[in-house]
Motif scaffolding. Sequence first.
Motif, mmCIF file in Angstrom:
data_model
loop_
_atom_site.group_PDB
_atom_site.id
_atom_site.type_symbol
_atom_site.label_atom_id
_atom_site.label_comp_id
_atom_site.label_asym_id
_atom_site.label_seq_id
_atom_site.Cartn_x
_atom_site.Cartn_y
_atom_site.Cartn_z
ATOM 1 N N GLY A 142 0.837 -1.191 0.000
ATOM 2 C CA GLY A 142 0.000 0.000 0.000
ATOM 3 C C GLY A 142 0.869 1.236 0.000
ATOM 4 N N LEU A 143 0.509 2.214 -0.829
ATOM 5 C CA LEU A 143 1.342 3.392 -1.048
ATOM 6 C C LEU A 143 0.556 4.667 -0.804
ATOM 7 C CD1 LEU A 143 2.822 2.159 -4.423
ATOM 8 C CD2 LEU A 143 4.088 2.279 -2.270
ATOM 9 N N GLY A 144 1.206 5.626 -0.156
ATOM 10 C CA GLY A 144 0.625 6.939 0.039
ATOM 11 C C GLY A 144 1.571 8.006 -0.443
ATOM 12 N N ARG A 145 1.053 9.223 -0.615
ATOM 13 C CA ARG A 145 1.903 10.319 -1.091
ATOM 14 C C ARG A 145 2.149 11.376 -0.026
ATOM 15 N NH1 ARG A 145 -0.639 14.968 -3.853
ATOM 16 N NH2 ARG A 145 -2.803 15.086 -3.194
ATOM 17 N N ALA A 146 1.526 11.236 1.153
ATOM 18 C CA ALA A 146 1.793 12.161 2.253
ATOM 19 C C ALA A 146 3.103 11.756 2.938
ATOM 20 C CB ALA A 146 0.637 12.136 3.245
ATOM 21 N N PRO A 147 3.690 12.645 3.726
ATOM 22 C CA PRO A 147 4.969 12.302 4.363
ATOM 23 C C PRO A 147 4.839 11.371 5.561
ATOM 24 C CG PRO A 147 4.321 14.526 4.972
ATOM 25 C CD PRO A 147 3.338 14.069 3.924
ATOM 26 N N GLY A 148 3.643 11.310 6.178
ATOM 27 C CA GLY A 148 3.501 10.518 7.392
ATOM 28 C C GLY A 148 4.150 11.171 8.588
ATOM 29 N N THR A 149 4.290 12.492 8.510
ATOM 30 C CA THR A 149 4.945 13.229 9.595
ATOM 31 C C THR A 149 4.805 14.720 9.330
ATOM 32 O OG1 THR A 149 6.990 13.405 10.875
ATOM 33 C CG2 THR A 149 7.211 13.255 8.478
ATOM 34 N N ASP A 150 5.495 15.542 10.100
ATOM 35 C CA ASP A 150 5.485 16.991 9.901
ATOM 36 C C ASP A 150 6.477 17.384 8.819
ATOM 37 O OD1 ASP A 150 8.194 18.006 11.357
ATOM 38 O OD2 ASP A 150 7.342 16.282 12.415
ATOM 39 N N GLY A 151 6.393 18.642 8.387
ATOM 40 C CA GLY A 151 7.223 19.103 7.283
ATOM 41 C C GLY A 151 8.707 19.063 7.558
ATOM 42 N N ARG A 152 9.107 19.409 8.780
ATOM 43 C CA ARG A 152 10.534 19.405 9.103
ATOM 44 C C ARG A 152 11.103 17.989 9.046
ATOM 45 N NH1 ARG A 152 12.093 22.559 14.427
ATOM 46 N NH2 ARG A 152 11.117 24.169 13.126
ATOM 47 N N THR A 153 10.350 17.016 9.580
ATOM 48 C CA THR A 153 10.815 15.631 9.533
ATOM 49 C C THR A 153 10.825 15.118 8.105
ATOM 50 O OG1 THR A 153 9.872 15.272 11.733
ATOM 51 C CG2 THR A 153 10.465 13.322 10.469
ATOM 52 N N ALA A 154 9.818 15.505 7.317
ATOM 53 C CA ALA A 154 9.783 15.094 5.911
ATOM 54 C C ALA A 154 11.012 15.615 5.164
ATOM 55 C CB ALA A 154 8.499 15.591 5.250
ATOM 56 N N ALA A 155 11.406 16.842 5.459
ATOM 57 C CA ALA A 155 12.605 17.389 4.820
ATOM 58 C C ALA A 155 13.845 16.600 5.214
ATOM 59 C CB ALA A 155 12.764 18.862 5.209
ATOM 60 N N ALA A 156 13.913 16.174 6.481
ATOM 61 C CA ALA A 156 15.047 15.367 6.923
ATOM 62 C C ALA A 156 15.059 14.008 6.237
ATOM 63 C CB ALA A 156 14.987 15.186 8.448
ATOM 64 N N LEU A 157 13.879 13.460 5.961
ATOM 65 C CA LEU A 157 13.787 12.161 5.294
ATOM 66 C C LEU A 157 14.178 12.251 3.825
ATOM 67 C CD1 LEU A 157 10.385 10.887 6.734
ATOM 68 C CD2 LEU A 157 12.542 9.649 6.894
ATOM 69 N N ARG A 158 13.726 13.302 3.172
ATOM 70 C CA ARG A 158 13.833 13.376 1.713
ATOM 71 C C ARG A 158 15.063 14.114 1.227
ATOM 72 N NH1 ARG A 158 7.455 14.916 0.629
ATOM 73 N NH2 ARG A 158 6.597 13.047 1.636
ATOM 74 N N GLY A 159 15.625 14.982 2.049
ATOM 75 C CA GLY A 159 16.794 15.732 1.628
ATOM 76 C C GLY A 159 16.417 17.115 1.127
ATOM 77 N N PRO A 160 17.404 17.991 1.012
ATOM 78 C CA PRO A 160 17.164 19.390 0.612
ATOM 79 C C PRO A 160 16.487 19.505 -0.749
ATOM 80 C CG PRO A 160 19.403 19.083 1.427
ATOM 81 C CD PRO A 160 18.819 17.715 1.263
ATOM 82 N N GLY A 161 15.499 20.397 -0.831
ATOM 83 C CA GLY A 161 14.890 20.720 -2.114
ATOM 84 C C GLY A 161 13.840 19.764 -2.614
ATOM 85 N N ARG A 162 13.545 18.672 -1.877
ATOM 86 C CA ARG A 162 12.613 17.684 -2.393
ATOM 87 C C ARG A 162 11.248 17.728 -1.731
ATOM 88 N NH1 ARG A 162 13.378 12.385 -1.744
ATOM 89 N NH2 ARG A 162 11.835 12.159 -3.388
#
Length: 388
Positions: A142-162
């Motif tokens: 099962g796949l989702g497109r939300a980060p599953g967290t807050d924006g700051r944590t999502a940035a840490a997961l995905r890397g700069p600019g993504r």
Amino acid sequence: MPEIRHGEPGADPGPHGPGRGPDRDAGPVRGTARGRAPVPLSVLDLVTVGSGSTAHDSLRTSVEIARLAESRGYHRHWVAEHHSMPGVASSSPAVILAHLAAHTSRIRLGSGGVMLPNHAPLAVAEQFGTLEALAPGRIDLGLGRAPGTDGRTAAALRGPGRLDEAAEEFPRQLAELTRFLDDDFPDGHPYARVHAVPGPVQGPAGRPPLWLLGSSGFSARLAGELGLPFAYAHHFSAAGTLPALDLYRRSFRPSAVLDAPYAVIGVSALAADTAEEARAQVLAGALAMLRLRAGRPGLVPTPEEAAAYDYSPPEREFVDGWLATIVHGTPDEVRAGLDGLARRTGADELMLTANAHSGAARLRSYGLVADAYGMPEEPSEREKIQVN
């Protein structure tokens, strides 16, 4: 929109195809309602961590829930991806699913879901190819497109600019993931000689069916257009359930996976021996959600702490609204609530999440719901071997 190619869904769909037919078990998607349940029942596991407990305790409870769910005829057990939330220990669904696979033998296991923008599609294909090799024919992706967290944590997961581009890139990422799972990038594609292993490059093998998850119309429409099964997050976005399911059904186009829509809804549901006990447990979960929404996530508080908390008027309004979306009470009250929800939504399957402070309360709830529906106990394969 990038082309999405559907490979074999990983199981023989039988003479009636992978959609609706005389056998509701046909194919890897559709389940069978057990006992007097109106539709198949499944488990959505948030691996909740209550105050005074540890992640170890909660993961051990997840194994106990998976074993109970398997023995009582729940169709599948999914684990959700969340990050930087102290009260939720499910940051690594693939790792948890491998552990659950080692302790079960029949129940379907899957992600509810993997948040694809957080990961490289190749990595997801490899992880779930490995799971399929460990538990053939039992894995859902099962796949989702939300980060599953807050924006700051999502940035840490995905890397700069993504961070901003990730949601918009979801269709492309989904198409790429599907190509890796099927090992069918066309000649000349940069990834034509890149293979997800375990996978088809090693020889004929099944692969997990893809599901799209959502709490809005985007994934509902996309799932329908691609002919994929769809799971809607009713448990935290109840107001949008009917519009999303209607959009999914209107958008649906038959595919190699399904010839008719198949919609699951996640439902917060908790049964206890008394209505008062159930109310106390779900109030603790509501206070945890209130704190999360206020930017103060923590362990799930005890029922005593939730009862003693001094709620401001806006907080009380939030909690009352949150509790109104949870099916809770005695087993008979929960059964009546689930029956009504199935009728109102026309959902093909209900996926129950029991959010409570106590692991014992969560485990007890799934057992009580099974009892209320007369779902028979079935020994596991290990138990059968021991008996013989």
